[in-house]
Enzyme design. Structure first.
Site, PDB file in Angstrom:
ATOM      1  N   LYS A  37     -62.159 -55.921  16.441  1.00 33.25           N
ATOM      2  CA  LYS A  37     -60.795 -55.436  16.688  1.00 33.25           C
ATOM      3  C   LYS A  37     -60.612 -54.044  16.094  1.00 33.25           C
ATOM      4  CE  LYS A  37     -59.185 -57.718  12.483  1.00 33.25           C
ATOM      5  NZ  LYS A  37     -58.148 -58.539  11.843  1.00 33.25           N
ATOM      6  N   TYR A 274     -50.003 -25.319   1.418  1.00 32.87           N
ATOM      7  CA  TYR A 274     -48.556 -25.496   1.488  1.00 32.87           C
ATOM      8  C   TYR A 274     -47.966 -25.867   0.129  1.00 32.87           C
ATOM      9  CZ  TYR A 274     -48.889 -25.554   6.597  1.00 32.87           C
ATOM     10  OH  TYR A 274     -49.106 -25.222   7.908  1.00 32.87           O
TER      11      TYR A 274
END
Length: 390
Positions: A37, A274
């Site tokens: 999965k 940043y």
């Protein structure tokens, strides 16, 4: 050399080794289901499924029906168990594609039964019981008791009697099998075993009983029953630091890599990225590398994580950007544009594991490998051959 900005290398030989090693821990008659999965835990669902089936797995587990359909569309014919909920109106697809559907409650099973009988078909199902996970499944838990509640047995029997459903299996899932303290797991297994005994006493034995996940496969052989479900371990990662790693030698199947995009010398007092949250304490050299949080590099590793450059561990400095990250490579000579950088994996004898990154983030390796995004190409290595999935 490829020209990707960032990529994940998947060693399919490692997957094959892991599946075979895990299968060797079980009894010969015990089947192994490979959980593929979430795109094979980020490794590639179809690629991993094929190798797992060649290496000892005899069934596959997915979370959603569309994952199962994708496997069928790639020519995989092995039994597939859909572990999650599927709406009853998709019954025809279950039948046509020979899928096994999990049912978790009587009402859900009744809806599927009505849909199946309406089209004159029979759907293969496995009944899931909740023995202490608190998630999907018929609730068997009475706090303070290890015997299942009587209502759960009645509900399970009612599911098994429904028309249009072929109940081939019954299973549960452990919450704490990866802990050194197996008290909770043992209590769950006792509830599950007692429920099975009561079904048998009522004349409704179920052919395929399964409970063991990767941790129980390794640590709790008494839980192997008719089938085990191996997930994280087939990708070469241990379920936790508390399982007995001496019982099986796993090989990590994934490495996550990028390249140097720019190298620049900077003075002391230079701010990076940043927010200007990082300031260089002395003159150094920065390497800007072509990976960011849009690729699955968690932003919480900003100024905390490490990568490998020329076999040396170097720190991430400043905030991780969407597409780029900065490293301090002042202690590594001759770093150049185009150099390979390892986010996790091996390089020149050095190693950073997905577990190390998970520890830094206070999470688990499962999240680290499944977080690598779809824009990151997967490069598959199998023996001397390789292939790319973009």
């Amino acid at each position: 050399m490829n020209d990707f900005s960032a990529w994940a290398e998947i060693d399919l030989d490692a997957v094959a080794h892991n599946v075979a090693a895990l299968k060797a821990l079980t009894r010969p008659a015990c089947r192994l289901m490979a959980a593929v999965k979430a795109d094979g835990y980020g490794h590639g669902m179809c690629e991993v499924a094929s190798v797992a089936l060649e290496s000892g797995a005899s069934a596959l587990g997915v979370s959603r029906i569309d994952e199962a359909l994708d496997l069928r569309n790639h020519g995989i014919t092995a039994p597939i168990l859909v572990l999650g909920h599927t709406p009853a109106h998709r019954c025809r697809e279950m039948v046509d594609q020979n899928l096994i559907q999990t049912v978790c409650a009587l009402a859900e099973a009744q809806a599927l039964s009505r849909a199946a009988t309406a089209i004159g078909a029979t759907v293969s199902v496995h009944l899931k019981v909740d023995t202490g996970m608190g998630r999907l499944g018929i609730n068997t838990v009475v706090p303070g008791r290890t015997a299942p509640q009587e209502a759960a047995v009645k509900e399970a029997l009612a599911v098994l009697d429904l028309p249009g459903l072929a109940a081939e299996g019954v299973f549960t899932h452990f919450a704490c099998a990866d802990s050194a303290d197996k008290t909770h797991a043992n209590a769950q297994f006792k509830r599950f075993s007692t429920l099975i005994q009561e079904l048998e006493a009522a004349g409704r034995p179920v052919a395929v009983r399964h409970a063991a996940n990767s941790a129980a496969l390794i640590d709790m052989p008494e839980t192997h029953l008719d089938m085990v479900r191996a997930g994280i371990a087939i990708y070469g990662l241990y379920p936790s630091a508390e399982v007995d790693r001496q019982k099986v030698a796993l090989k990590p199947a994934m490495a996550f890599k990028t390249r140097v995009a720019q190298v620049k010398k900077v003075p002391a007092g230079f701010t990076v990225s940043y927010g200007a949250t990082y300031t260089t304490p002395k003159p150094t050299v920065l390497a800007v590398v072509s990976v960011g949080y849009a690729d699955g590099l968690n932003r919480l590793l900003s100024s905390r994580g490490f990568m490998l450059v020329r076999g040396c561990r170097v720190p991430l400095v400043g905030r991780i950007c969407m597409d780029l990250t900065m490293l301090d490579v002042g202690g590594v000579p001759d770093v150049a544009v185009g150099d390979e950088v390892v986010i996790f994996g091996s390089q020149n004898g050095a190693f950073i594991g997905a577990d190390e990154i998970a520890d830094a983030l206070n999470t688990i390796s499962y999240e680290v490998v499944t977080s690598i995004t779809g824009r990151v190409p997967r490069v598959y290595c199998n023996g001397s051959s390789s292939a790319v999935r973009r």
